[in-house]
Every structure is written in structure tokens, then in C-alpha cells.
Design a protein around this motif. Structure first.
Motif, PDB file in Angstrom:
ATOM      1  N   LEU A  44      24.226  10.015  13.923  1.00 26.49           N
ATOM      2  CA  LEU A  44      24.132   8.905  12.974  1.00 26.49           C
ATOM      3  C   LEU A  44      24.684   9.305  11.610  1.00 26.49           C
ATOM      4  N   PRO A  45      25.199   8.339  10.854  1.00 25.69           N
ATOM      5  CA  PRO A  45      25.723   8.634   9.518  1.00 25.69           C
ATOM      6  C   PRO A  45      24.640   9.264   8.639  1.00 25.69           C
ATOM      7  N   THR A  46      25.049  10.089   7.687  1.00 23.63           N
ATOM      8  CA  THR A  46      24.090  10.748   6.800  1.00 23.63           C
ATOM      9  C   THR A  46      23.959   9.998   5.482  1.00 23.63           C
ATOM     10  N   GLU A  47      24.363   8.753   5.479  1.00 27.22           N
ATOM     11  CA  GLU A  47      24.178   7.868   4.327  1.00 27.22           C
ATOM     12  C   GLU A  47      23.583   6.572   4.868  1.00 27.22           C
ATOM     13  N   PRO A  48      23.117   5.678   3.993  1.00 28.47           N
ATOM     14  CA  PRO A  48      22.591   4.399   4.497  1.00 28.47           C
ATOM     15  C   PRO A  48      23.628   3.674   5.364  1.00 28.47           C
ATOM     16  N   PHE A  49      23.178   3.103   6.469  1.00 34.32           N
ATOM     17  CA  PHE A  49      24.118   2.408   7.357  1.00 34.32           C
ATOM     18  C   PHE A  49      23.453   1.196   8.005  1.00 34.32           C
ATOM     19  N   GLU A  54      28.252 -14.063   5.510  1.00 38.01           N
ATOM     20  CA  GLU A  54      28.535 -13.650   4.129  1.00 38.01           C
ATOM     21  C   GLU A  54      27.377 -13.999   3.194  1.00 38.01           C
ATOM     22  N   ALA A  55      26.732 -15.141   3.450  1.00 41.00           N
ATOM     23  CA  ALA A  55      25.626 -15.565   2.576  1.00 41.00           C
ATOM     24  C   ALA A  55      24.453 -14.590   2.692  1.00 41.00           C
ATOM     25  N   VAL A  56      24.105 -14.211   3.940  1.00 39.86           N
ATOM     26  CA  VAL A  56      23.001 -13.260   4.143  1.00 39.86           C
ATOM     27  C   VAL A  56      23.376 -11.903   3.554  1.00 39.86           C
ATOM     28  N   TRP A  57      24.626 -11.531   3.735  1.00 42.07           N
ATOM     29  CA  TRP A  57      25.095 -10.266   3.174  1.00 42.07           C
ATOM     30  C   TRP A  57      24.901 -10.251   1.666  1.00 42.07           C
ATOM     31  N   ARG A  58      25.359 -11.310   1.005  1.00 41.56           N
ATOM     32  CA  ARG A  58      25.321 -11.389  -0.449  1.00 41.56           C
ATOM     33  C   ARG A  58      23.874 -11.475  -0.944  1.00 41.56           C
ATOM     34  N   ASP A  59      23.061 -12.318  -0.296  1.00 41.13           N
ATOM     35  CA  ASP A  59      21.715 -12.591  -0.818  1.00 41.13           C
ATOM     36  C   ASP A  59      20.687 -11.544  -0.420  1.00 41.13           C
ATOM     37  N   VAL A  60      20.866 -10.933   0.744  1.00 42.43           N
ATOM     38  CA  VAL A  60      19.823 -10.042   1.251  1.00 42.43           C
ATOM     39  C   VAL A  60      20.295  -8.592   1.306  1.00 42.43           C
ATOM     40  N   PHE A  61      21.399  -8.344   2.012  1.00 41.59           N
ATOM     41  CA  PHE A  61      21.781  -6.969   2.295  1.00 41.59           C
ATOM     42  C   PHE A  61      22.354  -6.252   1.075  1.00 41.59           C
ATOM     43  N   GLU A  62      23.250  -6.936   0.346  1.00 37.89           N
ATOM     44  CA  GLU A  62      23.864  -6.274  -0.809  1.00 37.89           C
ATOM     45  C   GLU A  62      22.810  -5.761  -1.788  1.00 37.89           C
ATOM     46  N   PRO A  63      21.838  -6.617  -2.213  1.00 33.65           N
ATOM     47  CA  PRO A  63      20.800  -6.119  -3.120  1.00 33.65           C
ATOM     48  C   PRO A  63      19.953  -5.007  -2.487  1.00 33.65           C
ATOM     49  N   ALA A  64      19.597  -5.164  -1.205  1.00 33.40           N
ATOM     50  CA  ALA A  64      18.754  -4.163  -0.540  1.00 33.40           C
ATOM     51  C   ALA A  64      19.471  -2.819  -0.460  1.00 33.40           C
ATOM     52  N   ILE A  65      20.782  -2.861  -0.163  1.00 31.07           N
ATOM     53  CA  ILE A  65      21.544  -1.616  -0.049  1.00 31.07           C
ATOM     54  C   ILE A  65      21.692  -0.959  -1.422  1.00 31.07           C
ATOM     55  N   ALA A  66      21.953  -1.777  -2.463  1.00 31.82           N
ATOM     56  CA  ALA A  66      22.075  -1.244  -3.825  1.00 31.82           C
ATOM     57  C   ALA A  66      20.776  -0.547  -4.222  1.00 31.82           C
ATOM     58  N   GLU A  67      19.647  -1.176  -3.894  1.00 26.16           N
ATOM     59  CA  GLU A  67      18.351  -0.610  -4.241  1.00 26.16           C
ATOM     60  C   GLU A  67      18.111   0.701  -3.491  1.00 26.16           C
ATOM     61  N   LEU A  68      18.461   0.689  -2.206  1.00 27.88           N
ATOM     62  CA  LEU A  68      18.268   1.880  -1.381  1.00 27.88           C
ATOM     63  C   LEU A  68      19.120   3.034  -1.894  1.00 27.88           C
ATOM     64  N   ARG A  69      20.380   2.737  -2.244  1.00 26.45           N
ATOM     65  CA  ARG A  69      21.269   3.793  -2.757  1.00 26.45           C
ATOM     66  C   ARG A  69      20.748   4.350  -4.073  1.00 26.45           C
ATOM     67  N   ALA A  70      20.244   3.448  -4.942  1.00 26.04           N
ATOM     68  CA  ALA A  70      19.695   3.886  -6.230  1.00 26.04           C
ATOM     69  C   ALA A  70      18.489   4.788  -6.000  1.00 26.04           C
ATOM     70  N   GLN A  71      17.625   4.388  -5.057  1.00 23.40           N
ATOM     71  CA  GLN A  71      16.447   5.187  -4.709  1.00 23.40           C
ATOM     72  C   GLN A  71      16.844   6.579  -4.246  1.00 23.40           C
ATOM     73  N   GLU A  72      17.844   6.603  -3.361  1.00 26.31           N
ATOM     74  CA  GLU A  72      18.243   7.889  -2.781  1.00 26.31           C
ATOM     75  C   GLU A  72      18.920   8.765  -3.815  1.00 26.31           C
ATOM     76  N   ALA A  73      19.659   8.133  -4.764  1.00 31.17           N
ATOM     77  CA  ALA A  73      20.336   8.900  -5.807  1.00 31.17           C
ATOM     78  C   ALA A  73      19.314   9.523  -6.747  1.00 31.17           C
ATOM     79  N   ALA A  74      18.180   8.831  -6.942  1.00 33.51           N
ATOM     80  CA  ALA A  74      17.154   9.313  -7.864  1.00 33.51           C
ATOM     81  C   ALA A  74      16.384  10.500  -7.289  1.00 33.51           C
ATOM     82  N   GLN A  75      16.400  10.612  -5.958  1.00 29.19           N
ATOM     83  CA  GLN A  75      15.618  11.690  -5.331  1.00 29.19           C
ATOM     84  C   GLN A  75      16.272  13.054  -5.456  1.00 29.19           C
TER      85      GLN A  75
END
Lengths: 181, 179
Positions: free
Chosen positions: B58-63, B158-179
Motif C-alpha cells: 500500500l502507498p505510504t501516504e494518504p490514499f 466531482e461534487a463529493v470530491w470537492r465537498d467531502v474528500f478534498e477537505p478531509a484529505i487536506a485535514e489528514l495531510r495537515a495532521q500527518e505533517a504536524a506529527q
């Protein structure tokens, strides 16, 4: 008279057959055993007890895809897979509790027609009882209040009492007048 | 008796009305996943093109983990979004080819394009059961440690991507960067 026979013909020709079919369907639908909806699987068991457990489990577990159908009654792909898993686990000697736990870990409370008793499902289990108690409480309250009103002597001051007497006397006169007329 | 009690039926009605109004908009088809914040189930399987894969592949980044099948019409609706995400290298996508046939799956990828890093072949649907899948398409957001963070049931357009996944992924990446 001719109208009556015409009505009779309409009854015989149109209404009666429809009613008969309707009644027959109603009777059949009531008598039809639920198990006749079960999917036909070619699972083999070593003992009748294993087969019995398989039937019970696949009736108690709900198909996650096609809601309101048990695993035994569903043609859905995931239900087919889950029936196969239930069969495998029974043959491997797992207990009903272990099989239910397996399902719970993957599909949650939804998989059970009878959800487990826990804080999140308390309202589901005892909600009806709660509403019954509220209803009973209100009913008893109304009843006791009504009884209380009857039992209490009505107290009025003398001024009101004289007005009541006057009104009653007047009505008595009017009533007497009526009967004489 | 107490005057304020007269308002009790009105209050009870209002409470019931609010509860039932909310109930109208609850989606009883979307079941909560039991695997949120749990590691992805262990697997040791083949991909649709015959490579051996397990959890270490599996990828070693969020996927994204997308459950699909060649028989699945809604999968065709969300497919352009996955193609776009894969072409712009937005996020790696791993496929689960669920209850399908290998040859049909390969044809489907040939015809519609392959946005997946790899697609786990799950012909008997056994891996799907471990994931708690109840039908394609479903899409999971998995973090770099292989922990499932979110599940979306049905089409990811695209709507689900924009409204749900994009924000969730941004948050997850920020969380992981902070660790």
C-alpha cells in the motif's frame, strides 16, 4: 324490481369474482410460510443441528445491501457471500456468538434484526415502554382529576346561590308552561 | 391546576415534529462503517493483472481505496473523477475489484482507463466482507499508516470530491505533517 335483478347481475358478474380473488390472495399471503422465500443454497452439513443453526443465523442476520431482508431471503451478492461465510464458520466449529461477533465487527449493529443491548440502543429497546408509561401516566392523571372534581363539594357565595335559585325557578316555570301547551 | 401544564402537549408536539422532520433527511441506506480509525484488514492477494500484493504494497501516504466492478454502472459515473485525480497525481488510488471476473475487469480497465496503482482481485468477495463492503462503489480514505479514516458509499463524483474528500484529505495531510 328489474333494478334489483340488474344490481344482482352486477354483483354476480363483477363484484363477486373480484372479491373472491382478493380474499383468496389475502388467505394465501397469510398462510404462506416465510421460509418459502429463502434462497436455495447447496450447502452441505454433517449434522441436522448444524443445518438448523445455519437456518436460524441466516434468518436473524440482515442483508446489509438490500434492507429489510434477512440473509436467507436475499438474492444480493453480499448476502450470498455472507451465507457462505456463515456456513464456513459453522463447519469450522465456531459458536453462534463467535459468528455474530464476526458479523458485528464488519457490519455493525445493522446486521442484527435484534440489536444488542447497549447505551446506543437503549432508546430502541425501551422507547416503546417509555411512551407507554408516559401515556399511562397522563391517563391516570386525567382520571384522578376527573374523580376529584366529582367528589369535591361545589362552594358558591350567597349572591351566586340566589342567582342560581332564580334561574332554576324561572326554568321550572317555563318547563311547566311547555307541558300545559 | 398548574397553568403551564397546558402547554405540555404543544411542547411534546414540537419536539416530535423536529425529530421526525430530521428523520426525513436521514439516509438509512448509508450505514456507518465499523472500520473507521481501524487498520485496513490484512490481505495477501493477487492484483487483476496477476501480481502478488499485501498490506506492505500500500502507498505510504494518504490514499483512496475504491471498490469497483465491471458490472457496476455507478462506477462508470465516478470513473472520470478517478481518471482526473490519477492524471494530475492528486492522490494515489488503490482499487478493490469486488465480486467480478478477472477477464471482464481487465477489459473494463482497457476500455475506460486505469486510474489505480493496482487493483486487488476479490472474486469471491471475501476481502470485501473484511472491509464491511456491501456493494460497489464504495471509497475509503486511508492514511499513511494504513488506518481507515473515512468511508463514502456510492458514487464519488466531482461534487463529493470537492465537498467531502478534498477537505478531509487536506485535514489528514495537515495532521500527518504536524506529527
Amino acid at each position: 324490481m328489474s333494478n334489483d335483478t340488474a344490481n344482482g347481475r352486477v354483483w354476480e358478474k363483477r363484484v363477486k369474482p373480484v372479491l373472491t380473488v382478493f380474499l383468496l390472495l389475502a388467505i394465501v399471503s397469510v398462510l404462506m410460510p416465510a421460509t418459502s422465500l429463502a434462497q436455495v443454497d447447496t450447502f452441505e452439513f454433517e449434522t441436522p443441528e448444524q443445518q438448523q443453526r445455519f437456518r436460524a443465523l441466516s434468518d436473524e442476520l440482515r442483508c446489509p445491501m438490500c434492507q429489510n431482508t434477512s440473509l436467507s431471503g436475499s438474492t444480493g451478492g453480499v448476502a450470498e457471500d455472507l451465507r457462505r461465510e456463515v456456513h464456513r464458520m459453522i463447519m469450522e466449529g465456531m459458536s453462534d456468538e463467535q459468528i455474530e461477533q464476526f458479523m458485528y465487527e464488519r457490519y455493525g449493529d445493522f446486521i442484527f434484526y435484534k440489536p444488542r443491548l447497549k447505551p446506543e440502543t437503549l432508546l430502541l429497546w425501551f422507547g416503546p415502554l417509555l411512551f407507554f408509561l408516559i401515556g399511562a401516566f397522563v391517563l391516570v392523571g386525567i382520571w384522578r382529576k376527573a374523580k376529584g372534581i366529582d367528589a369535591q363539594p361545589v362552594q358558591v357565595d350567597t349572591e351566586t346561590q340566589t342567582r342560581i335559585d332564580a334561574l332554576l325557578a324561572e326554568q321550572g316555570k317555563a318547563g311547566a308552561g311547555n307541558t300545559s301547551r | 391546576m398548574n397553568r403551564s401544564l397546558a402547554f405540555l402537549p404543544v411542547a411534546a408536539f414540537l419536539v416530535l415534529a423536529v425529530v421526525m422532520w430530521r428523520g426525513l433527511y436521514l439516509d438509512s441506506k448509508e450505514l456507518p462503517s465499523m472500520l473507521i480509525d481501524k487498520p485496513m484488514p490484512a490481505f495477501d492477494k493477487l492484483t487483476v493483472d496477476g501480481q502478488a500484493v499485501d498490506n506492505d504494497s500500500l502507498p505510504t501516504e494518504p490514499f483512496l481505496l475504491n471498490v469497483w466492478g465491471s458490472y457496476c454502472l455507478p462506477c462508470l459515473i465516478e470513473h472520470p473523477t478517478f481518471m482526473r485525480l490519477s492524471e494530475s497525481a492528486e492522490i494515489p488510488i488503490v482499487g478493490v475489484n469486488y465480486r467480478d471476473q478477472k477477464a471482464l475487469a481487465l477489459d473494463w480497465l482497457e476500455e475506460n482507463g486505469n486510474p489505480y496503482a493496482f487493483s486487488i482481485l476479490d472474486e469471491p468477495g471475501r476481502f470485501g466482507i473484511d472491509l464491511g463492503v456491501y456493494g460497489a462503489p464504495e471509497t475509503y480514505l486511508v492514511d499513511s499508516k494504513g488506518v481507515i479514516r473515512y468511508r463514502h458509499v456510492s458514487v464519488l463524483d466531482e461534487a463529493v470530491w470537492r465537498d467531502v474528500f478534498e477537505p478531509a484529505i487536506a485535514e489528514l495531510r495537515a495532521q500527518e505533517a504536524a506529527q
